[in-house]
Scaffold this motif. Structure first.
Motif, PDB file in Angstrom:
ATOM      1  N   SER A  91     -48.758  -0.001 -36.203  1.00  9.21           N
ATOM      2  CA  SER A  91     -47.969  -1.276 -35.572  1.00  9.21           C
ATOM      3  C   SER A  91     -48.033  -0.914 -33.887  1.00  9.21           C
ATOM      4  O   SER A  91     -48.320  -0.229 -33.373  1.00  9.21           O
ATOM      5  N   VAL A  92     -47.887  -2.325 -32.652  1.00  8.26           N
ATOM      6  CA  VAL A  92     -47.789  -2.428 -31.914  1.00  8.26           C
ATOM      7  C   VAL A  92     -46.321  -2.613 -30.868  1.00  8.26           C
ATOM      8  O   VAL A  92     -46.335  -3.727 -31.190  1.00  8.26           O
ATOM      9  N   LYS A  93     -46.501  -2.218 -29.754  1.00 11.01           N
ATOM     10  CA  LYS A  93     -44.861  -2.606 -29.406  1.00 11.01           C
ATOM     11  C   LYS A  93     -44.795  -2.744 -27.779  1.00 11.01           C
ATOM     12  O   LYS A  93     -46.086  -2.185 -27.046  1.00 11.01           O
ATOM     13  N   ASN A  94     -44.615  -3.775 -27.717  1.00 10.21           N
ATOM     14  CA  ASN A  94     -45.176  -4.492 -25.928  1.00 10.21           C
ATOM     15  C   ASN A  94     -43.567  -3.931 -25.447  1.00 10.21           C
ATOM     16  O   ASN A  94     -42.583  -4.445 -25.397  1.00 10.21           O
ATOM     17  N   PRO A  95     -43.675  -2.912 -24.251  1.00  8.22           N
ATOM     18  CA  PRO A  95     -42.394  -2.629 -23.313  1.00  8.22           C
ATOM     19  C   PRO A  95     -41.489  -3.785 -22.369  1.00  8.22           C
ATOM     20  O   PRO A  95     -40.788  -3.452 -22.145  1.00  8.22           O
ATOM     21  N   SER A  96     -43.258  -4.466 -22.117  1.00  7.99           N
ATOM     22  CA  SER A  96     -42.346  -5.341 -21.044  1.00  7.99           C
ATOM     23  C   SER A  96     -41.100  -5.974 -21.336  1.00  7.99           C
ATOM     24  O   SER A  96     -40.913  -6.594 -22.447  1.00  7.99           O
ATOM     25  N   LYS A  97     -39.811  -6.369 -20.923  1.00 11.93           N
ATOM     26  CA  LYS A  97     -39.025  -6.822 -21.097  1.00 11.93           C
ATOM     27  C   LYS A  97     -38.703  -8.792 -20.376  1.00 11.93           C
ATOM     28  O   LYS A  97     -38.561  -9.546 -20.856  1.00 11.93           O
ATOM     29  N   ILE A  99     -42.627 -10.160 -19.327  1.00 11.22           N
ATOM     30  CA  ILE A  99     -44.537 -10.809 -19.607  1.00 11.22           C
ATOM     31  C   ILE A  99     -44.577 -10.422 -21.073  1.00 11.22           C
ATOM     32  O   ILE A  99     -44.788  -9.482 -21.824  1.00 11.22           O
ATOM     33  N   ALA A 100     -45.162 -11.844 -21.839  1.00 13.68           N
ATOM     34  CA  ALA A 100     -45.583 -11.933 -22.591  1.00 13.68           C
ATOM     35  C   ALA A 100     -46.737 -10.917 -22.834  1.00 13.68           C
ATOM     36  O   ALA A 100     -47.758 -11.263 -21.163  1.00 13.68           O
ATOM     37  N   VAL A 101     -47.787 -10.472 -23.681  1.00 15.67           N
ATOM     38  CA  VAL A 101     -49.101  -9.631 -23.673  1.00 15.67           C
ATOM     39  C   VAL A 101     -50.159 -10.581 -24.604  1.00 15.67           C
ATOM     40  O   VAL A 101     -49.738 -10.730 -25.836  1.00 15.67           O
ATOM     41  N   GLU A 102     -51.487 -10.307 -24.903  1.00 13.68           N
ATOM     42  CA  GLU A 102     -52.504 -11.365 -25.639  1.00 13.68           C
ATOM     43  C   GLU A 102     -53.967 -10.077 -25.272  1.00 13.68           C
ATOM     44  O   GLU A 102     -53.624  -9.304 -24.366  1.00 13.68           O
ATOM     45  N   TYR A 103     -53.874  -9.518 -26.784  1.00 14.01           N
ATOM     46  CA  TYR A 103     -54.102  -8.320 -26.901  1.00 14.01           C
ATOM     47  C   TYR A 103     -55.684  -9.261 -27.589  1.00 14.01           C
ATOM     48  O   TYR A 103     -55.780 -10.129 -28.752  1.00 14.01           O
ATOM     49  N   ALA A 104     -57.217  -8.453 -27.663  1.00 15.05           N
ATOM     50  CA  ALA A 104     -58.317  -8.880 -27.160  1.00 15.05           C
ATOM     51  C   ALA A 104     -59.492  -7.702 -27.693  1.00 15.05           C
ATOM     52  O   ALA A 104     -59.224  -7.387 -26.564  1.00 15.05           O
ATOM     53  N   ASP A 105     -60.952  -8.048 -28.502  1.00 12.53           N
ATOM     54  CA  ASP A 105     -61.735  -8.284 -28.710  1.00 12.53           C
ATOM     55  C   ASP A 105     -60.755  -6.110 -28.607  1.00 12.53           C
ATOM     56  O   ASP A 105     -61.939  -4.759 -28.315  1.00 12.53           O
ATOM     57  N   MET A 106     -60.035  -5.897 -29.978  1.00  6.66           N
ATOM     58  CA  MET A 106     -59.330  -4.691 -30.336  1.00  6.66           C
ATOM     59  C   MET A 106     -60.489  -4.226 -31.119  1.00  6.66           C
ATOM     60  O   MET A 106     -60.905  -4.581 -32.064  1.00  6.66           O
ATOM     61  N   ASP A 128     -51.030 -12.371 -29.922  1.00  7.01           N
ATOM     62  CA  ASP A 128     -50.028 -12.281 -28.373  1.00  7.01           C
ATOM     63  C   ASP A 128     -48.962 -11.588 -29.373  1.00  7.01           C
ATOM     64  O   ASP A 128     -48.430 -11.070 -30.127  1.00  7.01           O
ATOM     65  N   GLN A 129     -48.289 -11.109 -27.772  1.00  4.54           N
ATOM     66  CA  GLN A 129     -46.511 -10.206 -28.073  1.00  4.54           C
ATOM     67  C   GLN A 129     -45.837 -10.970 -27.118  1.00  4.54           C
ATOM     68  O   GLN A 129     -45.952 -10.857 -26.262  1.00  4.54           O
ATOM     69  N   GLY A 130     -44.415 -10.635 -27.468  1.00  2.00           N
ATOM     70  CA  GLY A 130     -43.305 -11.823 -26.621  1.00  2.00           C
ATOM     71  C   GLY A 130     -42.502 -10.298 -25.499  1.00  2.00           C
ATOM     72  O   GLY A 130     -43.212  -9.216 -26.616  1.00  2.00           O
ATOM     73  N   PRO A 131     -42.112 -10.223 -25.029  1.00  2.00           N
ATOM     74  CA  PRO A 131     -41.560  -9.434 -24.375  1.00  2.00           C
ATOM     75  C   PRO A 131     -40.852  -8.696 -25.086  1.00  2.00           C
ATOM     76  O   PRO A 131     -40.235  -9.169 -26.309  1.00  2.00           O
ATOM     77  N   ARG A 132     -40.906  -7.597 -25.450  1.00  2.00           N
ATOM     78  CA  ARG A 132     -40.105  -6.336 -26.066  1.00  2.00           C
ATOM     79  C   ARG A 132     -40.068  -6.780 -27.424  1.00  2.00           C
ATOM     80  O   ARG A 132     -39.419  -6.685 -28.126  1.00  2.00           O
ATOM     81  N   SER A 133     -41.398  -7.421 -27.870  1.00  2.00           N
ATOM     82  CA  SER A 133     -41.727  -7.208 -29.450  1.00  2.00           C
ATOM     83  C   SER A 133     -42.751  -5.900 -30.412  1.00  2.00           C
ATOM     84  O   SER A 133     -43.463  -5.692 -29.427  1.00  2.00           O
ATOM     85  N   SER A 134     -42.303  -6.269 -31.140  1.00  2.00           N
ATOM     86  CA  SER A 134     -43.664  -5.247 -31.955  1.00  2.00           C
ATOM     87  C   SER A 134     -43.950  -5.955 -32.981  1.00  2.00           C
ATOM     88  O   SER A 134     -43.989  -7.167 -33.566  1.00  2.00           O
ATOM     89  N   THR A 135     -45.268  -5.652 -33.381  1.00  2.00           N
ATOM     90  CA  THR A 135     -46.309  -6.362 -34.102  1.00  2.00           C
ATOM     91  C   THR A 135     -47.026  -5.625 -34.882  1.00  2.00           C
ATOM     92  O   THR A 135     -47.482  -4.421 -34.565  1.00  2.00           O
ATOM     93  N   THR A 136     -47.580  -5.809 -36.159  1.00  2.00           N
ATOM     94  CA  THR A 136     -47.939  -5.193 -36.948  1.00  2.00           C
ATOM     95  C   THR A 136     -49.741  -5.633 -37.409  1.00  2.00           C
ATOM     96  O   THR A 136     -49.823  -7.451 -37.771  1.00  2.00           O
ATOM     97  N   HIS A 178     -48.870 -13.181 -19.517  1.00  2.00           N
ATOM     98  CA  HIS A 178     -49.365 -14.237 -19.445  1.00  2.00           C
ATOM     99  C   HIS A 178     -48.121 -14.521 -18.206  1.00  2.00           C
ATOM    100  O   HIS A 178     -47.077 -14.169 -18.200  1.00  2.00           O
ATOM    101  N   LEU A 179     -49.146 -15.615 -17.915  1.00  2.00           N
ATOM    102  CA  LEU A 179     -47.530 -15.822 -16.760  1.00  2.00           C
ATOM    103  C   LEU A 179     -47.776 -17.108 -16.084  1.00  2.00           C
ATOM    104  O   LEU A 179     -49.319 -17.899 -16.286  1.00  2.00           O
TER     105      LEU A 179
END
Length: 227
Positions: A91-97, A99-106, A128-136, A178-179
Protein backbone atom coordinates in the motif's frame (compact mmCIF):
# COMPACT_ATOMS: atom_id res chain seq x y z
CA UNK A 1 13.69 124.04 -10.81
CA UNK A 2 12.59 120.59 -9.87
CA UNK A 3 15.14 117.87 -9.38
CA UNK A 4 15.15 115.14 -12.01
CA UNK A 5 15.03 111.53 -10.83
CA UNK A 6 18.20 109.59 -11.40
CA UNK A 7 18.03 107.23 -14.37
CA UNK A 8 18.85 103.63 -13.31
CA UNK A 9 21.79 102.02 -14.91
CA UNK A 10 21.44 99.12 -17.31
CA UNK A 11 22.62 96.68 -14.64
CA UNK A 12 20.01 97.94 -12.22
CA UNK A 13 17.26 97.91 -14.87
CA UNK A 14 17.80 94.22 -15.78
CA UNK A 15 17.28 91.91 -12.81
CA UNK A 16 19.80 89.13 -12.44
CA UNK A 17 18.65 85.68 -13.56
CA UNK A 18 17.86 83.27 -10.72
CA UNK A 19 20.67 81.10 -9.55
CA UNK A 20 20.49 77.62 -11.11
CA UNK A 21 19.32 74.85 -8.75
CA UNK A 22 21.98 72.25 -8.37
CA UNK A 23 20.79 68.67 -9.08
CA UNK A 24 22.55 65.48 -8.09
CA UNK A 25 23.63 63.53 -11.13
CA UNK A 26 23.21 60.06 -9.41
CA UNK A 27 19.48 59.50 -10.20
CA UNK A 28 20.08 59.54 -13.92
CA UNK A 29 23.30 57.59 -13.54
CA UNK A 30 21.71 54.74 -11.53
CA UNK A 31 18.42 54.46 -13.38
CA UNK A 32 19.74 51.72 -15.76
CA UNK A 33 21.19 49.78 -12.81
CA UNK A 34 17.90 49.97 -10.87
CA UNK A 35 16.00 48.86 -13.97
CA UNK A 36 18.27 45.86 -14.45
CA UNK A 37 17.91 44.92 -10.78
CA UNK A 38 14.13 44.95 -11.06
CA UNK A 39 14.26 42.87 -14.24
CA UNK A 40 16.38 40.17 -12.56
CA UNK A 41 14.82 40.34 -9.09
CA UNK A 42 11.28 39.42 -10.14
CA UNK A 43 12.23 36.18 -12.02
CA UNK A 44 14.66 35.26 -9.24
CA UNK A 45 11.96 35.67 -6.61
CA UNK A 46 9.47 33.65 -8.66
CA UNK A 47 12.09 30.94 -9.19
CA UNK A 48 12.77 30.86 -5.45
CA UNK A 49 9.07 30.38 -4.76
CA UNK A 50 8.96 27.57 -7.33
CA UNK A 51 11.92 25.83 -5.68
CA UNK A 52 10.16 25.98 -2.31
CA UNK A 53 6.93 24.76 -3.89
CA UNK A 54 8.75 21.73 -5.32
CA UNK A 55 11.02 21.10 -2.35
CA UNK A 56 8.21 20.63 0.16
CA UNK A 57 6.51 17.66 -1.59
CA UNK A 58 9.89 16.31 -2.74
CA UNK A 59 11.05 16.05 0.88
CA UNK A 60 7.80 14.48 2.09
CA UNK A 61 8.39 10.72 1.97
CA UNK A 62 5.45 8.58 0.84
CA UNK A 63 3.97 6.09 3.27
CA UNK A 64 4.61 2.46 2.35
CA UNK A 65 3.19 -0.59 4.07
CA UNK A 66 2.71 -4.30 3.53
CA UNK A 67 -0.82 -5.58 3.14
CA UNK A 68 -1.78 -8.70 5.15
CA UNK A 69 -3.06 -10.13 1.88
CA UNK A 70 0.54 -10.90 0.94
CA UNK A 71 1.24 -14.61 0.86
CA UNK A 72 3.78 -17.35 0.34
CA UNK A 73 2.60 -20.17 -1.88
CA UNK A 74 3.76 -23.14 -3.95
CA UNK A 75 6.42 -23.99 -1.38
CA UNK A 76 8.44 -27.08 -2.16
CA UNK A 77 11.51 -28.27 -0.27
CA UNK A 78 13.34 -31.10 -2.03
CA UNK A 79 16.70 -32.65 -1.34
CA UNK A 80 18.39 -30.24 -3.73
CA UNK A 81 16.25 -27.11 -4.07
CA UNK A 82 13.78 -24.79 -2.32
CA UNK A 83 11.10 -23.27 -4.54
CA UNK A 84 8.42 -20.79 -3.49
CA UNK A 85 6.20 -18.05 -4.86
CA UNK A 86 6.10 -14.79 -2.89
CA UNK A 87 3.05 -12.60 -3.51
CA UNK A 88 3.77 -9.15 -2.09
CA UNK A 89 0.97 -6.59 -1.76
CA UNK A 90 2.06 -3.01 -1.00
CA UNK A 91 0.00 0.00 0.00
CA UNK A 92 1.41 3.38 -1.05
CA UNK A 93 0.05 6.72 0.18
CA UNK A 94 0.84 10.14 -1.26
CA UNK A 95 1.19 12.61 1.66
CA UNK A 96 0.91 15.75 -0.49
CA UNK A 97 -2.39 17.63 -0.41
CA UNK A 98 -1.80 19.44 -3.70
CA UNK A 99 0.46 17.55 -6.08
CA UNK A 100 -0.06 14.28 -7.91
CA UNK A 101 2.87 11.85 -8.15
CA UNK A 102 4.10 9.26 -10.63
CA UNK A 103 6.14 6.23 -9.54
CA UNK A 104 8.23 4.43 -12.13
CA UNK A 105 10.85 1.70 -12.27
CA UNK A 106 9.87 0.32 -8.86
CA UNK A 107 11.86 -2.76 -7.85
CA UNK A 108 11.47 -5.08 -4.87
CA UNK A 109 14.06 -7.44 -3.43
CA UNK A 110 13.36 -10.13 -0.83
CA UNK A 111 16.06 -11.47 1.45
CA UNK A 112 16.47 -13.78 4.42
CA UNK A 113 18.75 -12.88 7.30
CA UNK A 114 19.77 -9.66 5.54
CA UNK A 115 22.18 -11.48 3.21
CA UNK A 116 20.48 -14.36 1.37
CA UNK A 117 18.58 -13.05 -1.67
CA UNK A 118 15.41 -15.02 -2.22
CA UNK A 119 14.84 -13.96 -5.82
CA UNK A 120 15.78 -11.51 -8.51
CA UNK A 121 14.40 -7.98 -8.05
CA UNK A 122 10.70 -7.87 -8.97
CA UNK A 123 9.42 -4.93 -11.00
CA UNK A 124 6.14 -3.10 -10.47
CA UNK A 125 4.60 -1.21 -13.43
CA UNK A 126 4.54 2.58 -13.24
CA UNK A 127 1.48 4.15 -11.63
CA UNK A 128 0.09 7.60 -10.79
CA UNK A 129 -1.29 8.88 -7.52
CA UNK A 130 -3.51 11.86 -6.86
CA UNK A 131 -3.07 14.14 -3.83
CA UNK A 132 -3.73 12.39 -0.52
CA UNK A 133 -4.63 9.13 -2.26
CA UNK A 134 -3.60 5.55 -1.55
CA UNK A 135 -2.75 2.85 -4.09
CA UNK A 136 -2.37 -0.90 -3.74
CA UNK A 137 0.25 -2.55 -5.96
CA UNK A 138 1.28 -6.18 -6.30
CA UNK A 139 4.57 -7.87 -7.06
CA UNK A 140 5.43 -11.52 -7.52
CA UNK A 141 8.81 -13.09 -6.81
CA UNK A 142 9.84 -16.66 -7.54
CA UNK A 143 12.48 -18.43 -5.46
CA UNK A 144 14.52 -21.31 -6.83
CA UNK A 145 17.41 -21.79 -4.44
CA UNK A 146 19.87 -24.68 -4.38
CA UNK A 147 20.34 -26.29 -0.98
CA UNK A 148 24.02 -25.87 -0.14
CA UNK A 149 26.15 -26.12 2.98
CA UNK A 150 25.61 -22.52 3.98
CA UNK A 151 24.43 -21.08 7.29
CA UNK A 152 21.97 -18.72 5.62
CA UNK A 153 20.49 -21.47 3.50
CA UNK A 154 20.29 -23.86 6.45
CA UNK A 155 18.50 -21.21 8.48
CA UNK A 156 15.98 -20.63 5.71
CA UNK A 157 15.24 -24.35 5.31
CA UNK A 158 14.85 -24.83 9.06
CA UNK A 159 12.49 -21.83 9.29
CA UNK A 160 10.33 -23.06 6.40
CA UNK A 161 10.14 -26.55 7.84
CA UNK A 162 9.26 -25.09 11.24
CA UNK A 163 6.21 -23.33 9.79
CA UNK A 164 7.35 -19.71 10.23
CA UNK A 165 9.83 -17.57 8.32
CA UNK A 166 10.75 -13.87 8.61
CA UNK A 167 12.13 -12.00 5.62
CA UNK A 168 13.10 -8.46 4.66
CA UNK A 169 11.49 -6.56 1.80
CA UNK A 170 13.38 -3.59 0.36
CA UNK A 171 12.44 -1.46 -2.62
CA UNK A 172 13.42 1.48 -4.76
CA UNK A 173 11.34 3.65 -7.10
CA UNK A 174 11.76 6.75 -9.23
CA UNK A 175 9.35 9.55 -8.39
CA UNK A 176 8.11 12.49 -10.47
CA UNK A 177 5.73 15.31 -9.56
CA UNK A 178 2.86 16.37 -11.82
CA UNK A 179 2.97 20.13 -12.51
CA UNK A 180 0.32 20.72 -15.12
CA UNK A 181 1.42 18.90 -18.29
CA UNK A 182 4.99 18.52 -17.00
CA UNK A 183 6.59 15.76 -14.92
CA UNK A 184 9.39 16.99 -12.66
CA UNK A 185 11.85 14.33 -11.36
CA UNK A 186 12.57 14.49 -7.62
CA UNK A 187 14.42 12.28 -5.16
CA UNK A 188 14.17 8.51 -5.64
CA UNK A 189 12.23 6.61 -3.01
CA UNK A 190 13.91 3.89 -0.91
CA UNK A 191 12.11 1.91 1.77
CA UNK A 192 12.53 -1.27 3.77
CA UNK A 193 10.15 -3.60 5.61
CA UNK A 194 12.13 -5.63 8.11
CA UNK A 195 11.02 -8.79 9.89
CA UNK A 196 7.98 -9.60 7.72
CA UNK A 197 6.71 -12.93 9.08
CA UNK A 198 4.92 -15.58 7.04
CA UNK A 199 3.27 -18.26 9.18
CA UNK A 200 1.75 -21.53 8.02
CA UNK A 201 -1.82 -22.26 9.18
CA UNK A 202 -2.18 -25.29 11.45
CA UNK A 203 -4.27 -27.09 8.86
CA UNK A 204 -1.90 -26.31 6.00
CA UNK A 205 -1.49 -29.04 3.45
CA UNK A 206 1.27 -29.30 0.88
CA UNK A 207 1.12 -26.48 -1.63
CA UNK A 208 -1.12 -24.28 0.53
CA UNK A 209 -0.65 -20.54 1.07
CA UNK A 210 1.16 -18.99 4.02
CA UNK A 211 -0.30 -15.69 5.19
CA UNK A 212 1.38 -12.78 6.98
CA UNK A 213 0.24 -13.10 10.59
CA UNK A 214 2.89 -11.11 12.40
CA UNK A 215 6.03 -9.09 12.11
CA UNK A 216 6.40 -5.54 10.88
CA UNK A 217 3.90 -4.44 8.25
CA UNK A 218 4.98 -0.79 8.28
CA UNK A 219 7.89 0.16 6.01
CA UNK A 220 10.47 2.82 6.79
CA UNK A 221 12.31 5.15 4.40
CA UNK A 222 15.81 3.84 3.87
CA UNK A 223 18.44 5.78 1.92
CA UNK A 224 20.90 2.89 2.19
CA UNK A 225 18.79 0.41 0.23
CA UNK A 226 20.80 -1.11 -2.62
CA UNK A 227 19.15 -2.89 -5.55
Amino acid sequence: MADLAATPTAAENSPAPPSPVLQHPWPNRYKPIIGHCIVFTIPTFLGFLMVIFLAIPALMPPVFGLDPGSSLSSLNISTSHVTARWNIVLSVKNPSKLIAVEYADMKLLLSFGGELSLSRPSRIPAFDQGPRSSTTVRAEALSTLPIVNDLGMKGLVNSLKGGEVSINVVAKAKRRLHLGPCLVPVFDVYFSCMGVTFTAPNSREGGGDWMILGGTLHCEPDIFTLL
